[in-house]
Scaffold this motif. Structure first.
Motif, PDB file in Angstrom:
ATOM      1  N   GLN A   1     -35.948 -46.355  12.929  1.00 46.78           N
ATOM      2  CA  GLN A   1     -37.389 -46.271  13.182  1.00 46.78           C
ATOM      3  C   GLN A   1     -38.144 -46.060  11.878  1.00 46.78           C
ATOM      4  OE1 GLN A   1     -38.946 -46.613  16.367  1.00 46.78           O
ATOM      5  NE2 GLN A   1     -36.872 -47.371  16.768  1.00 46.78           N
TER       6      GLN A   1
ATOM      7  N   GLN B   1     -38.916 -49.051   9.474  1.00 45.24           N
ATOM      8  CA  GLN B   1     -39.998 -49.978   9.806  1.00 45.24           C
ATOM      9  C   GLN B   1     -41.299 -49.635   9.085  1.00 45.24           C
ATOM     10  OE1 GLN B   1     -40.333 -50.547  14.104  1.00 45.24           O
ATOM     11  NE2 GLN B   1     -38.146 -50.172  14.352  1.00 45.24           N
ATOM     12  N   SER B   2     -41.315 -48.498   8.394  1.00 48.88           N
ATOM     13  CA  SER B   2     -42.496 -48.065   7.647  1.00 48.88           C
ATOM     14  C   SER B   2     -42.129 -47.854   6.180  1.00 48.88           C
ATOM     15  CB  SER B   2     -43.053 -46.765   8.249  1.00 48.88           C
ATOM     16  OG  SER B   2     -43.375 -46.923   9.620  1.00 48.88           O
TER      17      SER B   2
END
Length: 257
Positions: free
Chosen positions: A206, A209-210
């Motif tokens: 997760q 993704q940033s």
């Protein structure tokens, strides 16, 4: 007593007797599972403090015994595991997540909380500089095996989670260790026939993704790159739930919302 009132009381008593007791989920771990009072002390939140949002709490009661600063060793040596173990009943579930503090020194005047690296049977005898007691320190894997074996002996169902990742990056993705606590947790769980959730990888995927700056600002406190803010705890709780859903033949999933 009027007949209608008597019938009503009888119905209520019967309903109460027939209503099943909620199932029970116990959490043990460190500050990434529960920080301070569990309500955001210093802006820090552990995922265990928000996990109940994902469960039908009329059928499942969550007991979060995690506490900041503890390792798989000190949770035992302080008597905290004995307290949890005394409460476990057949059919209870136990989520285990340690690792962040196990890499600390085995014996010092600050915390004296470290464990021997790995999953072996080697030991180290110390005179604890804090407690002033003689102590035999075991490996990270040894303590995980202790939790699993003793929980199973009580008829409880242990689920091991790898520790959540810190905000540490390498080549535009969260660092993935090759031979460390996530892998050791998985190896121990597999060897003992316990359920395993690779929480480290679920969360890291997760974060990937940033950008590092975005992850820091959104999910972590300003104090460090280990403790999560509320948004981080909520993300981690969602990944715990995702992991639970992926477990084959694990009855815990039937209590999810």
């Amino acid at each position: 007593m009027p007949l209608k009132l008597l019938l009503l009381l009888t119905t209520l008593a019967t309903t109460t007797l027939l209503r099943p007791e909620p199932a029970r989920l116990y959490l043990i771990g460190d500050s990434t599972v529960k920080t301070g009072s569990g309500t955001g002390q210093n802006g820090q939140w552990g995922w265990g403090s928000v996990l109940d949002k994902h469960f039908d709490t009329t059928r499942m009661k969550i007991h979060n015994h995690a506490i900041g600063g503890r390792s798989s060793r000190t949770f035992v040596s302080e008597g905290r595991w004995e307290t949890v173990l005394s409460e476990l009943h057949p059919g209870d579930f136990l989520l285990i997540q340690f690792g962040h503090n196990d890499s600390s020194p085995v014996n010092d005047t600050l915390r004296a909380r470290g464990t021997i690296r790995g999953i072996g049977e080697e030991t180290e005898e110390i005179d604890n500089l804090i407690t002033k007691k003689h102590e035999i320190v075991h490996s990270y894997g040894w303590y995980l095996r202790k939790y699993i074996d003793e929980a199973k002996a009580k008829g409880a169902i242990p689920i091991v989670c790898s520790p959540i990742p810190r905000n540490q990056w390498e080549q535009d993705r969260i660092v993935r260790p090759d031979d460390s606590y996530p892998q050791w947790a998985q190896t121990v769980a597999k060897s003992k026939g316990a359920f395993f959730i690779d929480l480290y990888e679920l969360v890291a995927a997760q974060y990937d993704q940033s950008t590092p700056t975005q992850v820091k600002q959104q999910y972590f406190t300003a104090l460090d790159d280990t403790h999560t803010a509320l948004a981080g705890a909520e993300l981690n709780a969602k990944m715990v739930v995702k992991g639970i859903k992926s477990l084959k033949k694990c009855g815990l999933k039937k209590y999810l919302r």
